[in-house]
Design a protein around this motif. Structure first.
Motif, PDB file in Angstrom:
ATOM      1  N   MET A   1     -12.383   7.533 -46.621  1.00 64.31           N
ATOM      2  CA  MET A   1     -11.811   8.764 -46.076  1.00 64.31           C
ATOM      3  C   MET A   1     -11.685   8.690 -44.555  1.00 64.31           C
ATOM      4  O   MET A   1     -10.686   9.124 -43.989  1.00 64.31           O
ATOM      5  CB  MET A   1     -12.668   9.968 -46.457  1.00 64.31           C
ATOM      6  CG  MET A   1     -12.379  10.481 -47.833  1.00 64.31           C
ATOM      7  SD  MET A   1     -13.170  12.060 -48.104  1.00 64.31           S
ATOM      8  CE  MET A   1     -14.554  11.565 -49.090  1.00 64.31           C
TER       9      MET A   1
ATOM     10  N   SER B   1      -8.758   6.520 -43.567  1.00 66.31           N
ATOM     11  CA  SER B   1      -7.465   6.849 -44.179  1.00 66.31           C
ATOM     12  C   SER B   1      -6.433   7.209 -43.119  1.00 66.31           C
ATOM     13  O   SER B   1      -5.236   7.182 -43.386  1.00 66.31           O
ATOM     14  CB  SER B   1      -7.621   8.012 -45.157  1.00 66.31           C
ATOM     15  OG  SER B   1      -7.912   9.205 -44.475  1.00 66.31           O
TER      16      SER B   1
ATOM     17  N   PHE C   1      -6.246  10.161 -41.834  1.00 60.46           N
ATOM     18  CA  PHE C   1      -6.039  11.602 -41.934  1.00 60.46           C
ATOM     19  C   PHE C   1      -7.082  12.361 -41.122  1.00 60.46           C
ATOM     20  O   PHE C   1      -6.770  13.344 -40.468  1.00 60.46           O
ATOM     21  CB  PHE C   1      -6.087  12.031 -43.402  1.00 60.46           C
ATOM     22  CG  PHE C   1      -5.707  13.454 -43.632  1.00 60.46           C
ATOM     23  CD1 PHE C   1      -4.386  13.847 -43.533  1.00 60.46           C
ATOM     24  CD2 PHE C   1      -6.663  14.395 -43.941  1.00 60.46           C
ATOM     25  CE1 PHE C   1      -4.019  15.170 -43.735  1.00 60.46           C
ATOM     26  CE2 PHE C   1      -6.315  15.722 -44.150  1.00 60.46           C
ATOM     27  CZ  PHE C   1      -4.987  16.102 -44.046  1.00 60.46           C
TER      28      PHE C   1
ATOM     29  N   PHE D   1      -7.456   5.925 -49.999  1.00 62.59           N
ATOM     30  CA  PHE D   1      -7.074   7.238 -49.477  1.00 62.59           C
ATOM     31  C   PHE D   1      -5.958   7.119 -48.452  1.00 62.59           C
ATOM     32  O   PHE D   1      -5.126   8.017 -48.329  1.00 62.59           O
ATOM     33  CB  PHE D   1      -8.274   7.943 -48.847  1.00 62.59           C
ATOM     34  CG  PHE D   1      -9.316   8.352 -49.837  1.00 62.59           C
ATOM     35  CD1 PHE D   1      -9.023   9.267 -50.826  1.00 62.59           C
ATOM     36  CD2 PHE D   1     -10.587   7.822 -49.783  1.00 62.59           C
ATOM     37  CE1 PHE D   1      -9.987   9.663 -51.739  1.00 62.59           C
ATOM     38  CE2 PHE D   1     -11.551   8.200 -50.690  1.00 62.59           C
ATOM     39  CZ  PHE D   1     -11.250   9.116 -51.678  1.00 62.59           C
ATOM     40  N   ARG D   2      -5.916   6.028 -47.717  1.00 54.69           N
ATOM     41  CA  ARG D   2      -4.863   5.830 -46.717  1.00 54.69           C
ATOM     42  C   ARG D   2      -3.502   5.772 -47.394  1.00 54.69           C
ATOM     43  O   ARG D   2      -2.559   6.430 -46.956  1.00 54.69           O
ATOM     44  CB  ARG D   2      -5.115   4.547 -45.930  1.00 54.69           C
ATOM     45  CG  ARG D   2      -4.031   4.225 -44.937  1.00 54.69           C
ATOM     46  CD  ARG D   2      -4.356   2.936 -44.178  1.00 54.69           C
ATOM     47  NE  ARG D   2      -3.325   2.654 -43.223  1.00 54.69           N
ATOM     48  CZ  ARG D   2      -2.303   1.841 -43.463  1.00 54.69           C
ATOM     49  NH1 ARG D   2      -2.198   1.235 -44.611  1.00 54.69           N
ATOM     50  NH2 ARG D   2      -1.397   1.628 -42.535  1.00 54.69           N
TER      51      ARG D   2
ATOM     52  N   ALA E   1      -2.703   6.867 -50.374  1.00 53.50           N
ATOM     53  CA  ALA E   1      -2.407   8.143 -51.035  1.00 53.50           C
ATOM     54  C   ALA E   1      -1.967   9.203 -50.029  1.00 53.50           C
ATOM     55  O   ALA E   1      -1.000   9.935 -50.273  1.00 53.50           O
ATOM     56  CB  ALA E   1      -3.629   8.622 -51.819  1.00 53.50           C
ATOM     57  N   THR E   2      -2.635   9.296 -48.883  1.00 54.46           N
ATOM     58  CA  THR E   2      -2.223  10.286 -47.886  1.00 54.46           C
ATOM     59  C   THR E   2      -0.894   9.916 -47.250  1.00 54.46           C
ATOM     60  O   THR E   2      -0.117  10.806 -46.886  1.00 54.46           O
ATOM     61  CB  THR E   2      -3.295  10.475 -46.796  1.00 54.46           C
ATOM     62  OG1 THR E   2      -3.576   9.222 -46.188  1.00 54.46           O
ATOM     63  CG2 THR E   2      -4.546  11.088 -47.355  1.00 54.46           C
ATOM     64  N   ASN E   3      -0.602   8.614 -47.132  1.00 47.51           N
ATOM     65  CA  ASN E   3       0.711   8.211 -46.634  1.00 47.51           C
ATOM     66  C   ASN E   3       1.810   8.644 -47.598  1.00 47.51           C
ATOM     67  O   ASN E   3       2.859   9.127 -47.170  1.00 47.51           O
ATOM     68  CB  ASN E   3       0.777   6.703 -46.427  1.00 47.51           C
ATOM     69  CG  ASN E   3       0.073   6.258 -45.169  1.00 47.51           C
ATOM     70  OD1 ASN E   3      -0.390   7.076 -44.386  1.00 47.51           O
ATOM     71  ND2 ASN E   3      -0.017   4.963 -44.977  1.00 47.51           N
TER      72      ASN E   3
ATOM     73  N   LEU F   1       1.724  11.167 -49.730  1.00 45.52           N
ATOM     74  CA  LEU F   1       1.865  12.620 -49.641  1.00 45.52           C
ATOM     75  C   LEU F   1       2.545  13.052 -48.342  1.00 45.52           C
ATOM     76  O   LEU F   1       3.398  13.939 -48.345  1.00 45.52           O
ATOM     77  CB  LEU F   1       0.497  13.284 -49.766  1.00 45.52           C
ATOM     78  CG  LEU F   1      -0.153  13.193 -51.135  1.00 45.52           C
ATOM     79  CD1 LEU F   1      -1.580  13.720 -51.071  1.00 45.52           C
ATOM     80  CD2 LEU F   1       0.644  13.933 -52.167  1.00 45.52           C
ATOM     81  N   SER F   2       2.192  12.415 -47.240  1.00 46.67           N
ATOM     82  CA  SER F   2       2.787  12.780 -45.956  1.00 46.67           C
ATOM     83  C   SER F   2       4.273  12.457 -45.919  1.00 46.67           C
ATOM     84  O   SER F   2       5.081  13.272 -45.455  1.00 46.67           O
ATOM     85  CB  SER F   2       2.070  12.054 -44.812  1.00 46.67           C
ATOM     86  OG  SER F   2       0.732  12.443 -44.744  1.00 46.67           O
TER      87      SER F   2
ATOM     88  N   ARG G   1       1.878  10.002 -36.352  1.00 48.33           N
ATOM     89  CA  ARG G   1       0.761   9.526 -37.167  1.00 48.33           C
ATOM     90  C   ARG G   1       0.871   8.034 -37.503  1.00 48.33           C
ATOM     91  O   ARG G   1       0.047   7.503 -38.235  1.00 48.33           O
ATOM     92  CB  ARG G   1       0.672  10.316 -38.470  1.00 48.33           C
ATOM     93  CG  ARG G   1       0.490  11.803 -38.306  1.00 48.33           C
ATOM     94  CD  ARG G   1      -0.793  12.202 -37.655  1.00 48.33           C
ATOM     95  NE  ARG G   1      -1.921  11.749 -38.442  1.00 48.33           N
ATOM     96  CZ  ARG G   1      -3.148  11.657 -37.980  1.00 48.33           C
ATOM     97  NH1 ARG G   1      -3.420  12.012 -36.768  1.00 48.33           N
ATOM     98  NH2 ARG G   1      -4.117  11.233 -38.752  1.00 48.33           N
TER      99      ARG G   1
ATOM    100  N   ASN H   1       3.415   1.898 -50.425  1.00 40.78           N
ATOM    101  CA  ASN H   1       2.126   2.556 -50.633  1.00 40.78           C
ATOM    102  C   ASN H   1       1.788   2.639 -52.122  1.00 40.78           C
ATOM    103  O   ASN H   1       0.638   2.453 -52.516  1.00 40.78           O
ATOM    104  CB  ASN H   1       2.144   3.945 -50.005  1.00 40.78           C
ATOM    105  CG  ASN H   1       2.191   3.877 -48.505  1.00 40.78           C
ATOM    106  OD1 ASN H   1       1.307   3.354 -47.865  1.00 40.78           O
ATOM    107  ND2 ASN H   1       3.261   4.406 -47.933  1.00 40.78           N
TER     108      ASN H   1
END
Length: 104
Positions: free
Chosen positions: A18, A21, A23, A43-44, A46-48, A50-51, A80, A93
């Motif tokens: 986390m 990531s 975020f 998590f990196r 996954a957040t990429n 979503l972003s 980011r 990703n």
């Protein structure tokens, strides 16, 4: 006893993933010798995903029905350091997550 130890290890790994990531903290502010950990963070990726999905081609316009849009979603992704220009940037990703899933 083994269950407690394994639970502590999993929690530690999740916290590290986390943190790296991108975020919670800016990855450019991390010590250079620790930056390689970001490539192991699920998590990196996954957040990429979503972003990119939420912010690509999005305009943040003022609420008073004007055409004044002070910020663009692409600008946020650039700030980011999330590559988002091509469709492959999103799918890379997904591929990274699939590789991690198959390895684990």
């Amino acid at each position: 006893r083994a269950l407690v130890v394994s639970l502590i290890i999993v929690i530690f790994l999740f916290v590290v993933m986390m943190v790296f990531s991108g975020f919670l903290i800016d990855l450019k502010s991390v010590f250079p010798f620790l930056q390689w950990i970001q490539w192991l963070s699920a998590f990196r990726y996954a957040t990429n995903i979503l972003s990119i999905n939420e912010f690509r081609d999005l305009n943040f316009c003022l609420a008073n029905q004007t055409t004044n849009c002070p910020m663009m979603g692409d600008h946020f992704l650039t700030l980011r350091d999330i590559p988002h220009e091509t469709a492959w940037d999103l799918w890379a990703n997904f591929v990274a997550l699939l590789v991690m899933i198959s390895l684990f």
